[in-house]
Design a protein around this motif. Structure first.
Motif, PDB file in Angstrom:
ATOM      1  N   GLY A  21       0.796  -1.218   0.000  1.00 39.61           N
ATOM      2  CA  GLY A  21       0.000   0.000   0.000  1.00 39.61           C
ATOM      3  C   GLY A  21       0.823   1.260   0.000  1.00 39.61           C
ATOM      4  O   GLY A  21       0.284   2.367  -0.029  1.00 39.61           O
ATOM      5  N   LYS A  22       2.159   1.136   0.027  1.00 36.97           N
ATOM      6  CA  LYS A  22       3.022   2.308  -0.010  1.00 36.97           C
ATOM      7  C   LYS A  22       2.848   3.040  -1.342  1.00 36.97           C
ATOM      8  O   LYS A  22       2.718   2.426  -2.388  1.00 36.97           O
ATOM      9  CB  LYS A  22       4.486   1.880   0.149  1.00 36.97           C
ATOM     10  N   GLU A  23       2.815   4.351  -1.280  1.00 35.38           N
ATOM     11  CA  GLU A  23       2.688   5.152  -2.481  1.00 35.38           C
ATOM     12  C   GLU A  23       4.057   5.316  -3.133  1.00 35.38           C
ATOM     13  O   GLU A  23       4.998   5.793  -2.486  1.00 35.38           O
ATOM     14  CB  GLU A  23       2.117   6.530  -2.150  1.00 35.38           C
ATOM     15  N   TYR A  24       4.182   4.911  -4.394  1.00 38.21           N
ATOM     16  CA  TYR A  24       5.470   4.982  -5.061  1.00 38.21           C
ATOM     17  C   TYR A  24       5.581   6.270  -5.867  1.00 38.21           C
ATOM     18  O   TYR A  24       5.327   6.306  -7.062  1.00 38.21           O
ATOM     19  CB  TYR A  24       5.683   3.738  -5.918  1.00 38.21           C
ATOM     20  N   SER A  25       5.936   7.313  -5.139  1.00 37.16           N
ATOM     21  CA  SER A  25       6.206   8.607  -5.745  1.00 37.16           C
ATOM     22  C   SER A  25       7.435   9.179  -5.053  1.00 37.16           C
ATOM     23  O   SER A  25       7.778   8.770  -3.940  1.00 37.16           O
ATOM     24  CB  SER A  25       5.007   9.552  -5.599  1.00 37.16           C
ATOM     25  N   LEU A  26       8.083  10.127  -5.698  1.00 36.36           N
ATOM     26  CA  LEU A  26       9.319  10.688  -5.169  1.00 36.36           C
ATOM     27  C   LEU A  26       9.205  12.193  -5.065  1.00 36.36           C
ATOM     28  O   LEU A  26       8.868  12.866  -6.045  1.00 36.36           O
ATOM     29  CB  LEU A  26      10.503  10.339  -6.082  1.00 36.36           C
ATOM     30  N   ASN A  27       9.499  12.712  -3.879  1.00 35.82           N
ATOM     31  CA  ASN A  27       9.656  14.149  -3.723  1.00 35.82           C
ATOM     32  C   ASN A  27      11.053  14.546  -4.178  1.00 35.82           C
ATOM     33  O   ASN A  27      11.926  13.689  -4.368  1.00 35.82           O
ATOM     34  CB  ASN A  27       9.427  14.567  -2.273  1.00 35.82           C
ATOM     35  N   THR A  28      11.290  15.837  -4.295  1.00 36.82           N
ATOM     36  CA  THR A  28      12.552  16.333  -4.842  1.00 36.82           C
ATOM     37  C   THR A  28      13.763  15.819  -4.081  1.00 36.82           C
ATOM     38  O   THR A  28      14.783  15.475  -4.678  1.00 36.82           O
ATOM     39  CB  THR A  28      12.564  17.868  -4.839  1.00 36.82           C
ATOM     40  N   ASN A  29      13.673  15.761  -2.751  1.00 35.65           N
ATOM     41  CA  ASN A  29      14.840  15.401  -1.939  1.00 35.65           C
ATOM     42  C   ASN A  29      14.844  13.953  -1.465  1.00 35.65           C
ATOM     43  O   ASN A  29      15.705  13.567  -0.671  1.00 35.65           O
ATOM     44  CB  ASN A  29      14.940  16.333  -0.730  1.00 35.65           C
ATOM     45  N   ASP A  30      13.906  13.141  -1.920  1.00 35.21           N
ATOM     46  CA  ASP A  30      13.838  11.753  -1.456  1.00 35.21           C
ATOM     47  C   ASP A  30      15.013  10.928  -1.986  1.00 35.21           C
ATOM     48  O   ASP A  30      15.344  10.986  -3.175  1.00 35.21           O
ATOM     49  CB  ASP A  30      12.536  11.094  -1.911  1.00 35.21           C
ATOM     50  N   SER A 108      13.295   6.505 -21.210  1.00 28.99           N
ATOM     51  CA  SER A 108      11.904   6.955 -21.216  1.00 28.99           C
ATOM     52  C   SER A 108      11.549   7.799 -19.996  1.00 28.99           C
ATOM     53  O   SER A 108      10.554   8.533 -20.017  1.00 28.99           O
ATOM     54  CB  SER A 108      10.965   5.750 -21.281  1.00 28.99           C
ATOM     55  N   HIS A 109      12.334   7.694 -18.933  1.00 29.88           N
ATOM     56  CA  HIS A 109      12.060   8.419 -17.691  1.00 29.88           C
ATOM     57  C   HIS A 109      13.362   9.025 -17.151  1.00 29.88           C
ATOM     58  O   HIS A 109      13.904   8.560 -16.134  1.00 29.88           O
ATOM     59  CB  HIS A 109      11.440   7.495 -16.642  1.00 29.88           C
ATOM     60  N   PRO A 110      13.890  10.058 -17.816  1.00 36.91           N
ATOM     61  CA  PRO A 110      15.179  10.628 -17.417  1.00 36.91           C
ATOM     62  C   PRO A 110      15.177  11.279 -16.041  1.00 36.91           C
ATOM     63  O   PRO A 110      16.240  11.487 -15.464  1.00 36.91           O
ATOM     64  CB  PRO A 110      15.452  11.662 -18.518  1.00 36.91           C
ATOM     65  N   TRP A 111      14.000  11.561 -15.487  1.00 36.44           N
ATOM     66  CA  TRP A 111      13.914  12.163 -14.152  1.00 36.44           C
ATOM     67  C   TRP A 111      14.179  11.149 -13.043  1.00 36.44           C
ATOM     68  O   TRP A 111      14.465  11.521 -11.902  1.00 36.44           O
ATOM     69  CB  TRP A 111      12.528  12.770 -13.936  1.00 36.44           C
ATOM     70  N   LEU A 112      14.067   9.861 -13.367  1.00 34.71           N
ATOM     71  CA  LEU A 112      14.217   8.817 -12.356  1.00 34.71           C
ATOM     72  C   LEU A 112      15.655   8.316 -12.358  1.00 34.71           C
ATOM     73  O   LEU A 112      16.101   7.659 -13.309  1.00 34.71           O
ATOM     74  CB  LEU A 112      13.260   7.662 -12.636  1.00 34.71           C
ATOM     75  N   HIS A 113      16.373   8.623 -11.303  1.00 34.50           N
ATOM     76  CA  HIS A 113      17.760   8.173 -11.175  1.00 34.50           C
ATOM     77  C   HIS A 113      17.809   6.942 -10.271  1.00 34.50           C
ATOM     78  O   HIS A 113      17.113   6.888  -9.245  1.00 34.50           O
ATOM     79  CB  HIS A 113      18.627   9.289 -10.605  1.00 34.50           C
ATOM     80  N   PHE A 114      18.634   5.986 -10.647  1.00 37.61           N
ATOM     81  CA  PHE A 114      18.745   4.771  -9.840  1.00 37.61           C
ATOM     82  C   PHE A 114      20.136   4.183 -10.000  1.00 37.61           C
ATOM     83  O   PHE A 114      20.856   4.476 -10.953  1.00 37.61           O
ATOM     84  CB  PHE A 114      17.677   3.750 -10.230  1.00 37.61           C
ATOM     85  N   ASN A 115      20.503   3.365  -9.041  1.00 36.90           N
ATOM     86  CA  ASN A 115      21.787   2.687  -9.084  1.00 36.90           C
ATOM     87  C   ASN A 115      21.680   1.418  -8.254  1.00 36.90           C
ATOM     88  O   ASN A 115      20.850   1.336  -7.339  1.00 36.90           O
ATOM     89  CB  ASN A 115      22.888   3.606  -8.548  1.00 36.90           C
ATOM     90  N   ARG A 129      15.172  11.343  -7.441  1.00 38.67           N
ATOM     91  CA  ARG A 129      15.112  12.319  -8.530  1.00 38.67           C
ATOM     92  C   ARG A 129      16.458  13.018  -8.705  1.00 38.67           C
ATOM     93  O   ARG A 129      16.644  13.788  -9.641  1.00 38.67           O
ATOM     94  CB  ARG A 129      14.014  13.356  -8.262  1.00 38.67           C
ATOM     95  N   LYS A 130      17.361  12.771  -7.787  1.00 35.31           N
ATOM     96  CA  LYS A 130      18.712  13.317  -7.866  1.00 35.31           C
ATOM     97  C   LYS A 130      19.645  12.264  -8.461  1.00 35.31           C
ATOM     98  O   LYS A 130      19.376  11.067  -8.365  1.00 35.31           O
ATOM     99  CB  LYS A 130      19.224  13.684  -6.465  1.00 35.31           C
ATOM    100  N   LYS A 131      20.759  12.705  -9.033  1.00 34.61           N
ATOM    101  CA  LYS A 131      21.783  11.753  -9.443  1.00 34.61           C
ATOM    102  C   LYS A 131      22.277  11.025  -8.198  1.00 34.61           C
ATOM    103  O   LYS A 131      22.545  11.644  -7.168  1.00 34.61           O
ATOM    104  CB  LYS A 131      22.928  12.472 -10.144  1.00 34.61           C
ATOM    105  N   VAL A 132      22.413   9.719  -8.303  1.00 32.20           N
ATOM    106  CA  VAL A 132      22.694   8.913  -7.123  1.00 32.20           C
ATOM    107  C   VAL A 132      23.614   7.752  -7.493  1.00 32.20           C
ATOM    108  O   VAL A 132      23.580   7.229  -8.601  1.00 32.20           O
ATOM    109  CB  VAL A 132      21.364   8.400  -6.501  1.00 32.20           C
ATOM    110  N   GLY A 133      24.463   7.374  -6.545  1.00 31.37           N
ATOM    111  CA  GLY A 133      25.324   6.209  -6.704  1.00 31.37           C
ATOM    112  C   GLY A 133      25.349   5.438  -5.399  1.00 31.37           C
ATOM    113  O   GLY A 133      25.280   6.043  -4.318  1.00 31.37           O
ATOM    114  N   ILE A 134      25.446   4.135  -5.475  1.00 23.14           N
ATOM    115  CA  ILE A 134      25.431   3.321  -4.259  1.00 23.14           C
ATOM    116  C   ILE A 134      26.421   2.167  -4.394  1.00 23.14           C
ATOM    117  O   ILE A 134      26.670   1.670  -5.502  1.00 23.14           O
ATOM    118  CB  ILE A 134      24.004   2.795  -3.971  1.00 23.14           C
ATOM    119  N   ASP A 135      27.014   1.784  -3.269  1.00 23.19           N
ATOM    120  CA  ASP A 135      27.959   0.672  -3.277  1.00 23.19           C
ATOM    121  C   ASP A 135      27.823  -0.112  -1.983  1.00 23.19           C
ATOM    122  O   ASP A 135      27.547   0.455  -0.915  1.00 23.19           O
ATOM    123  CB  ASP A 135      29.397   1.187  -3.415  1.00 23.19           C
ATOM    124  N   ILE A 136      27.997  -1.411  -2.086  1.00 25.73           N
ATOM    125  CA  ILE A 136      27.988  -2.296  -0.919  1.00 25.73           C
ATOM    126  C   ILE A 136      29.153  -3.253  -1.046  1.00 25.73           C
ATOM    127  O   ILE A 136      29.501  -3.674  -2.156  1.00 25.73           O
ATOM    128  CB  ILE A 136      26.653  -3.080  -0.812  1.00 25.73           C
TER     129      ILE A 136
END
Length: 262
Positions: A21-30, A108-115, A129-136
């Motif tokens: 039931g979580k809403e899948y939307s992103l605010n600017t700073n999420d 198709s969705h350049p606003w959605l950043h993921f890694n 919505r920001k450029k993001v990088g992640i490492d584990i």
């Protein structure tokens, strides 16, 4: 000389269970992190396999070890399910594009950043919505890192590791910070990697080093006793309420709730 402001620290963020039931939307700073404990999904591999397209199936078949093949099927399918939740695209029809440094994106969705990053039994996915990088990284007992220090750390960083009470943990903390930052930049590991800052605090970073004028943040976090992660993203705005980490449920019933209804 143009410079970027970079802030680096630890975060005490803890993973909470993803609820239906979580809403899948992103605010600017999420900044959202999804954590996948891969062994929990071994019984779902046949179901998850159905979400892969022909290109991904060919890639899965190229893995020599079954455990690596199953891990790939799991984290690639779940990545696509999560992307489908945010974009409302049909999961089977999601095709990842790659830039020149092999960083994935959705044309198709350049606003959605993921890694995404994976190591042994864990995979983690960052969405923003920001450029993001992640490492584990898994804190391997067998990995001998001492000889690598001059190649990937500057003098101050090397001294920090050498003087640390837990040298291995400090090594992996600094390594994952650098790695997440270059992934966020889309830069990749090159001869400048050792000059990417990784110590706590504020840093001024020359444009010539990162070819970027934005400000950035990097945070380390723990996933379990033997896994360390780091996430890097644009901006210096406070993130206390915007950085969240969810653990992915390991039932198809719960996973299917993430898929948009057409």
């Amino acid at each position: 000389m143009k410079t970027s402001r970079l802030y680096i620290s630890f975060s005490n963020i803890k993973s909470v269970k993803l609820f239906s039931g979580k809403e899948y939307s992103l605010n600017t700073n999420d900044i959202i992190i999804y954590c996948i404990y891969l062994p929990d999904f071994i019984d779902l591999k046949s179901d998850l396999y159905e979400f892969l397209n022909s290109i991904e199936i060919k890639k899965a078949k190229r893995f020599y070890k079954e455990i690596d093949r199953n891990r790939f099927i799991t984290y690639r399918a779940i990545l696509k399910i999560i992307l489908g939740a945010y974009t409302k695209l049909a999961v089977k029809n999601i095709y990842l594009d790659y830039d020149f440094n092999k960083k994935p994106y959705l044309a198709s969705h350049p606003w959605l950043h993921f890694n995404i990053s994976h190591s042994e039994n864990f995979a983690i996915i960052a969405i923003s919505r920001k450029k993001v990088g992640i490492d584990i990284e898994y804190l391997s007992e067998d990995f001998k890192f001492t000889n690598l220090l001059p190649d990937i750390f500057d003098e101050k960083e090397r001294l920090t590791i050498q003087n640390a009470a837990d040298k291995k943990k400090t090594f992996y903390s600094l390594w994952t910070r650098k790695e997440s930052f270059v992934k966020a930049l889309g830069k990749g590991i090159d001869e400048d990697f050792k000059y990417i800052p990784s110590l706590d605090g504020y840093h001024n970073v020359d444009f010539s080093l990162i070819k970027n004028t934005q400000n950035w943040q990097v945070y380390s976090f723990e996933i379990s006793d033997y896994y360390l992660g780091a996430i890097a993203f644009e901006g210096l705005s406070p993130i206390s309420n915007n950085l969240k980490m969810y653990s992915i449920p390991n039932t198809m019933t719960d996973l299917l709730k993430l898929i948009p209804i057409k």
